[in-house]
Write a protein that holds these residues in place. Structure first.
Motif, short mmCIF file in Angstrom:
data_model
loop_
_atom_site.label_atom_id
_atom_site.label_comp_id
_atom_site.label_asym_id
_atom_site.label_seq_id
_atom_site.Cartn_x
_atom_site.Cartn_y
_atom_site.Cartn_z
N VAL A 27 -3.49 53.91 35.04
CA VAL A 27 -4.07 53.27 36.22
C VAL A 27 -3.94 54.23 37.40
CG1 VAL A 27 -3.95 51.30 37.78
CG2 VAL A 27 -3.40 51.00 35.37
N ALA A 28 -5.04 54.38 38.12
CA ALA A 28 -5.02 55.18 39.35
C ALA A 28 -5.55 54.29 40.47
CB ALA A 28 -5.90 56.42 39.19
N TYR A 29 -5.09 54.56 41.67
CA TYR A 29 -5.49 53.76 42.83
C TYR A 29 -6.28 54.62 43.79
CZ TYR A 29 -2.13 50.78 40.66
OH TYR A 29 -1.47 50.02 39.73
N ARG B 118 -8.45 42.67 47.78
CA ARG B 118 -8.93 41.67 46.82
C ARG B 118 -10.39 41.35 47.10
NH1 ARG B 118 -8.18 36.37 46.05
NH2 ARG B 118 -7.10 36.10 48.02
N MET B 119 -11.16 41.24 46.03
CA MET B 119 -12.58 40.92 46.13
C MET B 119 -12.77 39.42 45.87
SD MET B 119 -14.10 44.30 44.19
CE MET B 119 -13.14 44.04 42.71
N PRO B 120 -13.95 38.88 46.20
CA PRO B 120 -14.18 37.44 46.00
C PRO B 120 -13.93 36.97 44.57
CG PRO B 120 -15.90 38.35 47.37
CD PRO B 120 -15.08 39.51 46.88
N ASP B 121 -14.16 37.84 43.58
CA ASP B 121 -13.94 37.43 42.19
C ASP B 121 -12.47 37.50 41.77
OD1 ASP B 121 -13.36 40.14 41.83
OD2 ASP B 121 -15.05 40.52 40.49
N GLY B 122 -11.59 37.91 42.71
CA GLY B 122 -10.16 37.98 42.43
C GLY B 122 -9.68 39.36 42.01
N GLY B 123 -10.59 40.25 41.64
CA GLY B 123 -10.20 41.62 41.29
C GLY B 123 -9.78 42.40 42.53
N ILE B 124 -9.13 43.52 42.29
CA ILE B 124 -8.68 44.39 43.39
C ILE B 124 -9.59 45.61 43.39
CG2 ILE B 124 -6.75 45.68 44.38
CD1 ILE B 124 -6.00 42.78 44.11
N ASP B 125 -10.20 45.91 44.54
CA ASP B 125 -11.06 47.08 44.67
C ASP B 125 -10.20 48.34 44.61
OD1 ASP B 125 -13.35 48.57 45.05
OD2 ASP B 125 -13.77 47.81 47.05
N GLY B 126 -10.78 49.42 44.13
CA GLY B 126 -10.09 50.71 44.14
C GLY B 126 -9.07 50.89 43.04
N VAL B 127 -9.22 50.15 41.95
CA VAL B 127 -8.32 50.30 40.79
C VAL B 127 -9.13 50.92 39.67
CG1 VAL B 127 -6.84 49.11 39.14
CG2 VAL B 127 -7.00 48.28 41.50
N VAL B 128 -8.65 52.07 39.19
CA VAL B 128 -9.35 52.79 38.14
C VAL B 128 -8.46 52.81 36.90
CG1 VAL B 128 -10.43 54.99 37.50
CG2 VAL B 128 -10.42 54.25 39.90
N ARG B 129 -8.95 52.20 35.83
CA ARG B 129 -8.21 52.17 34.56
C ARG B 129 -8.89 53.11 33.57
NH1 ARG B 129 -4.66 48.33 35.54
NH2 ARG B 129 -5.25 46.48 36.70
N THR B 130 -8.12 54.01 32.99
CA THR B 130 -8.69 54.96 32.02
C THR B 130 -8.63 54.35 30.62
OG1 THR B 130 -6.57 56.03 31.52
CG2 THR B 130 -7.82 56.88 33.42
#
Length: 142
Positions: A55-57, A38-50
Motif C-alpha cells: 500500500v502506498a499513500y 474519505r469519499m462519498p462511497d466510504g473509500g479513502i482517496d489517494g490509496v494505491v494498492r499493488t
C-alpha cells in the motif's frame, strides 16, 4: 447562540462516521470538524494498492480531497476556502510535509492564506488516512 448543522449532507460529501456535526456555526464563525480524504462511497482517496499487496499513500491526492471536502462543507455553511481563518493539519508521516505543503499552495497560494498549525501524529482513525484537517472560518464577508 450556537447552531448545529447536521442536515442531509451534500451528495459530494461523505457522511460523518459518528454522532457529531460536520460543522457548527457560532456567531460569524464556522467550526469544521476534522476532515479526511474519505469519499462519498466510504473509500479513502489517494490509496494505491499493488498486486503484491503493498500500500502506498498519495499525499497530494489525499490533501486535495481533504481541502475539496472542506470546501464543500464550507459551501454548506455559506462560506468558502477564502473565508478560512485557521486550519489545524495532521500528517501521519513527517516525510510527507513537503508534498503536503506544495499541494496546500494550490489552494492558498494566490490569496492571503489562513494561519496553520501542522502536527505529525502517530495515526488517524483509519489506517489509510495520511492527512486530516480541521478548520475555523468566518461567514462570507464577516
Amino acid at each position: 447562540m450556537s447552531d448545529a448543522h447536521s442536515s442531509t449532507p451534500a451528495q459530494a460529501l461523505p457522511r460523518p462516521l459518528g454522532n457529531y456535526a460536520r460543522w457548527r456555526r457560532h456567531g460569524d464563525t464556522i467550526y469544521v470538524a476534522g476532515v479526511s480524504a474519505r469519499m462519498p462511497d466510504g473509500g479513502i482517496d489517494g490509496v494505491v494498492r499493488t498486486a503484491q499487496g503493498e500500500v502506498a499513500y498519495d499525499v497530494p491526492a489525499q490533501t486535495r480531497r481533504v481541502l475539496r471536502n472542506i470546501e464543500g462543507i464550507l459551501r454548506e455553511a455559506g462560506a468558502s476556502l477564502a473565508d478560512c481563518l485557521d486550519l489545524t493539519c495532521y500528517l501521519v508521516d513527517q516525510k510527507d510535509f513537503a508534498a503536503f505543503n506544495a499541494t496546500w499552495a494550490e489552494f492558498f497560494g494566490e490569496q492571503e492564506p489562513p494561519t496553520r498549525t501542522t502536527v505529525v501524529v502517530r495515526g488517524l482513525p483509519h489506517p489509510d488516512m495520511a492527512v486530516e484537517i480541521k478548520a475555523i472560518a468566518r461567514v462570507n464577508g464577516s
